[in-house]
Motif scaffolding. Structure first.
Motif, PDB file in Angstrom:
ATOM      1  N   GLY A 178      12.671  -1.539   4.303  1.00 42.20           N
ATOM      2  CA  GLY A 178      13.470  -2.756   4.310  1.00 42.20           C
ATOM      3  C   GLY A 178      12.648  -3.945   4.748  1.00 42.20           C
ATOM      4  N   ALA A 179      13.029  -5.126   4.287  1.00 43.82           N
ATOM      5  CA  ALA A 179      12.315  -6.353   4.630  1.00 43.82           C
ATOM      6  C   ALA A 179      13.300  -7.495   4.793  1.00 43.82           C
ATOM      7  N   VAL A 180      12.953  -8.427   5.676  1.00 40.95           N
ATOM      8  CA  VAL A 180      13.732  -9.644   5.887  1.00 40.95           C
ATOM      9  C   VAL A 180      12.777 -10.828   5.777  1.00 40.95           C
ATOM     10  N   LEU A 181      13.148 -11.789   4.925  1.00 40.47           N
ATOM     11  CA  LEU A 181      12.383 -13.024   4.748  1.00 40.47           C
ATOM     12  C   LEU A 181      13.279 -14.196   5.100  1.00 40.47           C
ATOM     13  N   ALA A 182      12.818 -14.997   6.058  1.00 40.71           N
ATOM     14  CA  ALA A 182      13.548 -16.183   6.484  1.00 40.71           C
ATOM     15  C   ALA A 182      12.517 -17.270   6.768  1.00 40.71           C
ATOM     16  N   PRO A 183      12.934 -18.526   6.873  1.00 39.50           N
ATOM     17  CA  PRO A 183      11.979 -19.593   7.169  1.00 39.50           C
ATOM     18  C   PRO A 183      11.188 -19.282   8.438  1.00 39.50           C
ATOM     19  N   GLY A 184       9.877 -19.195   8.297  1.00 35.69           N
ATOM     20  CA  GLY A 184       9.022 -18.988   9.457  1.00 35.69           C
ATOM     21  C   GLY A 184       8.751 -17.560   9.835  1.00 35.69           C
ATOM     22  N   LEU A 185       9.336 -16.554   9.133  1.00 35.26           N
ATOM     23  CA  LEU A 185       9.147 -15.167   9.561  1.00 35.26           C
ATOM     24  C   LEU A 185       9.362 -14.191   8.417  1.00 35.26           C
ATOM     25  N   PHE A 186       8.497 -13.187   8.383  1.00 34.92           N
ATOM     26  CA  PHE A 186       8.604 -12.066   7.445  1.00 34.92           C
ATOM     27  C   PHE A 186       8.452 -10.793   8.271  1.00 34.92           C
ATOM     28  N   VAL A 187       9.464  -9.922   8.253  1.00 34.78           N
ATOM     29  CA  VAL A 187       9.436  -8.670   9.002  1.00 34.78           C
ATOM     30  C   VAL A 187       9.833  -7.538   8.057  1.00 34.78           C
ATOM     31  N   SER A 188       9.204  -6.391   8.236  1.00 37.58           N
ATOM     32  CA  SER A 188       9.543  -5.245   7.395  1.00 37.58           C
ATOM     33  C   SER A 188       9.451  -3.961   8.204  1.00 37.58           C
ATOM     34  N   TRP A 189      10.178  -2.948   7.732  1.00 37.70           N
ATOM     35  CA  TRP A 189      10.274  -1.655   8.400  1.00 37.70           C
ATOM     36  C   TRP A 189      10.127  -0.561   7.355  1.00 37.70           C
ATOM     37  N   ARG A 192      16.097  13.817  14.269  1.00 40.49           N
ATOM     38  CA  ARG A 192      17.011  13.399  15.328  1.00 40.49           C
ATOM     39  C   ARG A 192      16.602  12.071  15.965  1.00 40.49           C
ATOM     40  N   LYS A 193      15.335  11.893  16.286  1.00 37.35           N
ATOM     41  CA  LYS A 193      14.856  10.645  16.875  1.00 37.35           C
ATOM     42  C   LYS A 193      13.870   9.964  15.926  1.00 37.35           C
ATOM     43  N   ALA A 194      14.324   9.785  14.712  1.00 39.10           N
ATOM     44  CA  ALA A 194      13.443   9.256  13.664  1.00 39.10           C
ATOM     45  C   ALA A 194      12.963   7.845  13.943  1.00 39.10           C
ATOM     46  N   TRP A 195      13.627   7.118  14.842  1.00 38.24           N
ATOM     47  CA  TRP A 195      13.202   5.740  15.105  1.00 38.24           C
ATOM     48  C   TRP A 195      11.788   5.673  15.649  1.00 38.24           C
ATOM     49  N   HIS A 196      11.301   6.750  16.277  1.00 39.58           N
ATOM     50  CA  HIS A 196       9.925   6.754  16.772  1.00 39.58           C
ATOM     51  C   HIS A 196       8.903   6.757  15.635  1.00 39.58           C
ATOM     52  N   LEU A 197       9.344   7.105  14.427  1.00 35.03           N
ATOM     53  CA  LEU A 197       8.437   7.210  13.281  1.00 35.03           C
ATOM     54  C   LEU A 197       8.494   5.989  12.366  1.00 35.03           C
ATOM     55  N   ILE A 198       9.339   5.021  12.687  1.00 29.85           N
ATOM     56  CA  ILE A 198       9.473   3.832  11.846  1.00 29.85           C
ATOM     57  C   ILE A 198       8.310   2.871  12.119  1.00 29.85           C
ATOM     58  N   ARG A 199       7.639   2.471  11.062  1.00 24.13           N
ATOM     59  CA  ARG A 199       6.550   1.491  11.163  1.00 24.13           C
ATOM     60  C   ARG A 199       7.138   0.094  10.954  1.00 24.13           C
ATOM     61  N   VAL A 200       6.614  -0.875  11.724  1.00 22.71           N
ATOM     62  CA  VAL A 200       7.142  -2.238  11.684  1.00 22.71           C
ATOM     63  C   VAL A 200       5.995  -3.219  11.433  1.00 22.71           C
ATOM     64  N   HIS A 201       6.224  -4.138  10.510  1.00 21.89           N
ATOM     65  CA  HIS A 201       5.269  -5.220  10.252  1.00 21.89           C
ATOM     66  C   HIS A 201       5.910  -6.543  10.643  1.00 21.89           C
ATOM     67  N   TRP A 202       5.253  -7.271  11.540  1.00 26.17           N
ATOM     68  CA  TRP A 202       5.767  -8.539  12.069  1.00 26.17           C
ATOM     69  C   TRP A 202       4.812  -9.650  11.643  1.00 26.17           C
ATOM     70  N   GLU A 203       5.292 -10.627  10.892  1.00 31.93           N
ATOM     71  CA  GLU A 203       4.407 -11.664  10.337  1.00 31.93           C
ATOM     72  C   GLU A 203       5.058 -13.048  10.443  1.00 31.93           C
ATOM     73  N   PRO A 204       4.775 -13.785  11.520  1.00 30.62           N
ATOM     74  CA  PRO A 204       5.256 -15.175  11.593  1.00 30.62           C
ATOM     75  C   PRO A 204       4.641 -16.009  10.475  1.00 30.62           C
ATOM     76  N   LEU A 205       5.388 -16.993  10.001  1.00 32.96           N
ATOM     77  CA  LEU A 205       4.927 -17.856   8.909  1.00 32.96           C
ATOM     78  C   LEU A 205       4.981 -19.315   9.377  1.00 32.96           C
ATOM     79  N   PRO A 206       4.018 -19.730  10.210  1.00 28.56           N
ATOM     80  CA  PRO A 206       4.044 -21.112  10.702  1.00 28.56           C
ATOM     81  C   PRO A 206       3.869 -22.135   9.592  1.00 28.56           C
ATOM     82  N   GLU A 207       3.250 -21.720   8.478  1.00 27.58           N
ATOM     83  CA  GLU A 207       3.091 -22.593   7.318  1.00 27.58           C
ATOM     84  C   GLU A 207       3.696 -21.875   6.110  1.00 27.58           C
ATOM     85  N   PRO A 208       4.984 -22.091   5.845  1.00 28.17           N
ATOM     86  CA  PRO A 208       5.644 -21.341   4.768  1.00 28.17           C
ATOM     87  C   PRO A 208       4.958 -21.458   3.418  1.00 28.17           C
ATOM     88  N   GLU A 209       4.316 -22.603   3.156  1.00 27.31           N
ATOM     89  CA  GLU A 209       3.656 -22.765   1.863  1.00 27.31           C
ATOM     90  C   GLU A 209       2.487 -21.805   1.694  1.00 27.31           C
TER      91      GLU A 209
END
Length: 323
Positions: free
Chosen positions: A135-146, A183-200
């Protein structure tokens, strides 16, 4: 499904595996990418095979839950809140997703039990619905994915560079994959955190695909070349110009991989003069601010070492057990 958005144009296509009777993938795209309406993409791949007879439902549950949580997450994005939001994205949200999915699966089983009966062991029931999730979320200034399990999240930057920010350090063995049924699959989720200070200068293409696509290529380089070519066509023709071609490409991939194949992508749309649209972050100043889902002044505990109880998760037709 094809739609043109103010800042992004999106496309979601899924094809059933060659010779299969049921597509066990699921995908969804919602939103426009604005401060009030974040863009959320998700794909899930039910494991298939006789060991996971309800994995098509498991994939659908996973996507529905992620889209709901992703929209809540996107609405929280504000300048000055990113540090705390990063901790929430890395630790709390993955646990919420897994717990919500496992609860939804158990409730579905309670309403519609299989031959094992309504009182079957919970862990055995979860296994029947096993699925991956990206899954991914794109919003002004931030891109995050799991990501949990196999499949690919592929990004093309403004310079045409293709990258896979959620690729595991070590490739999984054969068709073995992590799963929401652990059972505790959340420990195996990889996360990408990418701030976008310059959206262009942010991503021009974000593509989520189940492993039926990447497995159709003989090498990682072949898959990367496919994504680069896809971006070139999008840059030249836009989503409407390739919408009829993509199902044919995925069907060809399915014939090679033998697997269901799903692609959900967001392409950065440009204005009529060839330049990106206006910076949408200005909407932050007027967007309503929802309450955060964490307790003020608290910090999440570091994640402990992974543990699992879903004894073996494989995608599709292989029966390789997880040690």
């Amino acid at each position: 499904m094809v739609s043109a958005l103010p800042h992004w144009e999106v496309l979601h296509t899924s094809v059933i595996g060659y010779g299969k009777k049921l597509n066990q993938d699921w995908g969804q795209i919602e939103g426009t990418g604005s401060a009030q309406d974040p863009l959320v993409l998700a794909v899930a791949d039910g494991h298939g095979s006789v060991a996971y007879p309800r994995s098509d439902l498991g994939a659908r549950f996973a996507v529905d839950l992620f889209v709901a949580r992703g929209r809540e997450f996107g609405a929280l994005i504000r300048p000055g809140r990113l540090r705390r939001l990063r901790d929430y994205a890395r630790y709390e949200l993955p646990e919420q997703l897994v717990r919500d999915w496992q609860t939804m699966v158990w409730e579905h089983w309670s309403r519609q039990p299989g031959p094992e009966g309504a009182d079957a062991p919970r862990e055995d029931v979860l296994r029947l619905y096993g699925s991956t999730l990206i899954g991914a979320v794109l919003a002004p200034g931030l891109f995050v994915s799991w990501q949990l399990g196999d499949g690919e999240l592929t990004v093309v930057d403004e310079d045409g560079r293709v990258r896979l920010p959620l690729a595991p350090e070590r490739a999984e063995l054969g068709d073995e994959t992590a799963s929401l049924c652990i059972r505790k699959a959340w420990h195996l989720i990889r996360v990408h955190w990418e701030p976008l200070p310059e959206p262009e200068r942010g991503p021009r293409l974000v593509a989520l695909s189940t492993d039926g696509l990447s497995k159709s290529f003989a090498s990682d380089e072949g898959f990367t070349a496919f994504t680069a070519g896809l971006y070139e066509r999008l840059a030249d023709r836009g989503v409407p110009g390739i919408a009829e071609d993509v199902p044919r490409w995925l069907e060809k991939a399915s014939r090679h991989s033998g697997d269901d194949t799903t692609l959900a992508l967001a392409h950065r749309a440009e204005g009529e003069d060839g330049t990106p649209g206006p910076d949408p972050r200005t909407a932050w100043a007027t967007a309503p601010e929802p309450a955060p889902p964490w307790d003020a002044g608290t910090d999440p505990e570091p994640a402990p070492a992974p543990t699992g109880s879903c004894d073996g998760t494989t995608n599709d037709d292989e029966e390789t057990e997880r040690p």
